[in-house]
Scaffold this motif. Sequence first.
Motif, PDB file in Angstrom:
ATOM      1  N   LYS A   1       1.953   0.907 -18.850  1.00 25.95           N
ATOM      2  CA  LYS A   1       2.535   1.760 -17.812  1.00 25.95           C
ATOM      3  C   LYS A   1       1.543   2.771 -17.231  1.00 25.95           C
ATOM      4  N   LYS A   2       0.261   2.388 -17.258  1.00 25.10           N
ATOM      5  CA  LYS A   2      -0.753   3.198 -16.584  1.00 25.10           C
ATOM      6  C   LYS A   2      -0.863   2.824 -15.113  1.00 25.10           C
ATOM      7  N   ALA A   3      -0.298   1.678 -14.747  1.00 25.22           N
ATOM      8  CA  ALA A   3      -0.289   1.202 -13.362  1.00 25.22           C
ATOM      9  C   ALA A   3       1.003   0.457 -13.119  1.00 25.22           C
ATOM     10  N   ALA A   4       1.507   0.541 -11.888  1.00 24.45           N
ATOM     11  CA  ALA A   4       2.825  -0.018 -11.569  1.00 24.45           C
ATOM     12  C   ALA A   4       2.767  -1.448 -11.066  1.00 24.45           C
ATOM     13  N   MET A   5       1.603  -1.908 -10.576  1.00 21.90           N
ATOM     14  CA  MET A   5       1.484  -3.255 -10.027  1.00 21.90           C
ATOM     15  C   MET A   5       0.146  -3.863 -10.413  1.00 21.90           C
ATOM     16  N   MET A   6       0.128  -5.188 -10.457  1.00 19.15           N
ATOM     17  CA  MET A   6      -1.129  -5.912 -10.605  1.00 19.15           C
ATOM     18  C   MET A   6      -0.939  -7.311 -10.028  1.00 19.15           C
ATOM     19  N   LEU A   7      -2.032  -7.899  -9.600  1.00 17.62           N
ATOM     20  CA  LEU A   7      -2.039  -9.269  -9.101  1.00 17.62           C
ATOM     21  C   LEU A   7      -2.737 -10.120 -10.141  1.00 17.62           C
TER      22      LEU A   7
ATOM     23  N   GLY B   1      -1.235  11.009 -13.097  1.00 21.82           N
ATOM     24  CA  GLY B   1      -2.220  10.274 -13.879  1.00 21.82           C
ATOM     25  C   GLY B   1      -2.000   8.780 -13.933  1.00 21.82           C
ATOM     26  N   LYS B   2      -0.969   8.291 -13.247  1.00 18.00           N
ATOM     27  CA  LYS B   2      -0.709   6.860 -13.185  1.00 18.00           C
ATOM     28  C   LYS B   2      -1.051   6.340 -11.792  1.00 18.00           C
ATOM     29  N   TYR B   3      -1.317   5.049 -11.719  1.00 19.74           N
ATOM     30  CA  TYR B   3      -1.762   4.464 -10.456  1.00 19.74           C
ATOM     31  C   TYR B   3      -0.796   3.381  -9.987  1.00 19.74           C
ATOM     32  N   GLY B   4      -0.803   3.164  -8.688  1.00 18.02           N
ATOM     33  CA  GLY B   4       0.080   2.162  -8.106  1.00 18.02           C
ATOM     34  C   GLY B   4      -0.372   0.743  -8.358  1.00 18.02           C
TER      35      GLY B   4
ATOM     36  N   VAL C   1      -6.006   2.755  -6.930  1.00 20.99           N
ATOM     37  CA  VAL C   1      -6.615   2.106  -8.084  1.00 20.99           C
ATOM     38  C   VAL C   1      -7.561   3.091  -8.751  1.00 20.99           C
ATOM     39  N   ASN C   2      -7.462   3.230 -10.048  1.00 18.52           N
ATOM     40  CA  ASN C   2      -8.351   4.095 -10.813  1.00 18.52           C
ATOM     41  C   ASN C   2      -9.782   3.589 -10.686  1.00 18.52           C
TER      42      ASN C   2
ATOM     43  N   VAL D   1       0.835  -1.206   0.000  1.00 14.64           N
ATOM     44  CA  VAL D   1       0.000   0.000   0.000  1.00 14.64           C
ATOM     45  C   VAL D   1       0.867   1.253   0.000  1.00 14.64           C
ATOM     46  N   SER D   2       1.924   1.244   0.815  1.00 15.97           N
ATOM     47  CA  SER D   2       2.823   2.392   0.867  1.00 15.97           C
ATOM     48  C   SER D   2       3.468   2.640  -0.492  1.00 15.97           C
ATOM     49  N   ASP D   3       3.941   1.560  -1.127  1.00 14.40           N
ATOM     50  CA  ASP D   3       4.554   1.693  -2.451  1.00 14.40           C
ATOM     51  C   ASP D   3       3.541   2.191  -3.473  1.00 14.40           C
ATOM     52  N   ALA D   4       2.343   1.628  -3.424  1.00 15.34           N
ATOM     53  CA  ALA D   4       1.316   2.008  -4.395  1.00 15.34           C
ATOM     54  C   ALA D   4       0.964   3.485  -4.276  1.00 15.34           C
ATOM     55  N   LYS D   5       0.952   4.019  -3.061  1.00 12.33           N
ATOM     56  CA  LYS D   5       0.655   5.445  -2.879  1.00 12.33           C
ATOM     57  C   LYS D   5       1.754   6.311  -3.489  1.00 12.33           C
ATOM     58  N   LYS D   6       3.003   5.899  -3.327  1.00 10.58           N
ATOM     59  CA  LYS D   6       4.119   6.656  -3.915  1.00 10.58           C
ATOM     60  C   LYS D   6       4.074   6.620  -5.437  1.00 10.58           C
ATOM     61  N   LEU D   7       3.546   5.544  -5.963  1.00  8.84           N
ATOM     62  CA  LEU D   7       3.518   5.364  -7.407  1.00  8.84           C
ATOM     63  C   LEU D   7       2.263   5.915  -8.061  1.00  8.84           C
TER      64      LEU D   7
END
Length: 433
Positions: A270-276, A190-193, A250-251, A180-186
Motif C-alpha cells: 500500500k505504498k502505491a495505489a496502481m501499477m501496470l 507519503g504514498k504514491y498513485g 511515481v516515487n 493521471v488525474s486519479d494518480a495525483k489524487k492518490l
Amino acid sequence: MRTAIRALAITAAAALTVTGLAACSSGSSGSSGDSKTLTYWASNQGTSLQNDKEVLTPVLKKFTKETGIKVNLQVIGWNDLQNKIQTAVTSGQGPDVVNIGNTWATSLQATGAFQEFGDSEMKAIGGADKFGKVALSTGGAPGKTVTSVPLYGLAYGLYYNKQMFKDAGIEAPTTWEDLVSDAKKLTTDGKYGFTIAGGSYTENAHFAFINSAQNGGEWFDSKGNPTFTQKANVDGIRRYLDLMQSDKVVNTSNAQYDNGTQAVSDFANKKAAMMLTQNNANSTITSNGMSADDFGVVPFPAPQGGKDIASFPAGINLSIFKNTKNKDGALKFVKYMTSEDTQATLDKPYSALPVLASAADSVTDEQTKTFLDIYNNKAKPLPLVPAEDQFESTVGKAMNDMFAKIATGGSVSDSDIKTALKTAQDQVSQANG
C-alpha cells in the motif's frame, strides 16, 4: 519478458537443480545420448527459484513415471536466462528443452539453433489446433514455421487498490487522462498513485512499446529496419516518463527498481495505489499479505482518441534445441507440458492465462476473464523481427538512463528522448548492417 517477458518474480541469479530427477550434467544438450534423460531450463515464474522447484518437481516426476524419461531441471532467473540461452546458441552446449520469453521467439528463430515444429513435430505434440490462435502466433516470424510453442499466457493489466480508490471517491480509470488525474489524487501522505520498475530495461521497453502503440507508432518498417525516432514513439515514452517527471505520481526511488517484484511489493504494501504489470503478479501480491479481494484489474487505458491497445500477447514458450540427442523425448516432454492436465496444474500457481483453445471457455474468474480479453482483443505483438531483442535492450536501457536523470533532479525533453532513440536506432542498424 517479461516478459518476456517476462515473469515478475525475479530473484537470485542462481540455478536450482531438482534432486532425484537429474541424470546428466546441466548444459549438456543431452550429450550422454541417453534417450531416457532430458535437460530442461525453466524460467522463474513463481515467487522465487525455490518456489518454482516446489511447483515443478511433482509435475516432472509424473512425466518420468509416465514415460520413463528423467528430467534434469534448472530454474533460471530472468536477469540471466537470455544471456544463458545466447551462450548456449553460440557454444552448442545447451539444454534439450528451454523456456523462452515469447518476445524473443523471432530473434532466437533467426539463429537457426532451434527445432522447427513442422507437420510431424506438431503432430507429435498434439497438433497446432490445440493452441489458441493468438498464443500460437507468438511462436516465430510471420510466414515461417514456428520454433517455439506457447506454455504460459501473460498480459499486462492495470492493478488498482480498491480501498484507496474508494477512500478517494474515484473509480478505476478508463482513459490515460483519468489515470493521471486519479494518480495525483492518490499521491498523498507519503504514498504514491503509481509504481514502476524504472530501472528494468525489459519493463521500460515494454511500456515504450505499449504507449507508442496507443499512438499508432511502429518501431520497425516492413523490411525490418528500425524507425525508433518516430514522433509517436517519442510521445509515448514522454507520456510514461512524465509519471515521474512532471506528474510526480511515481516515487523517484522507483528509478532504482531493476525488476518488477520491487514495484509489486510497493503495491502490495500500500505504498502505491496502481501499477501496470502482468497477470502472474497475483501470487507475489498475495504472498506479500494482500488479499485478492483488495485489488482490481482493468485494461491499461489509452489517451483519449488513442488506439485501444493495452498490452502485447506476452508469455512463455517452449523451444527444443536442434542439436538435442533426444528429439523424441523432447517432443514427448513438450506434449506433456502443453497437455490439458499439466496446463491446469501449472496455470493456477503461476497465475498464467490458458494457451489452449479448449481452456478459454472454462474460465470463470473475473480477473482472469479481464486478462484474457486483453490478451485476445487488446494486444498488439511486439515487433516480429530478428532485431526485436535489440530493440528491447537499447530502448529499455536508454529509458533506464532517462529515469535516473529525472530521479536525480534533471529533466528530459522531447529532444533528449529523440536523441536517445537515434543513438539506439544507430546501434541496431550497425549491428545488423
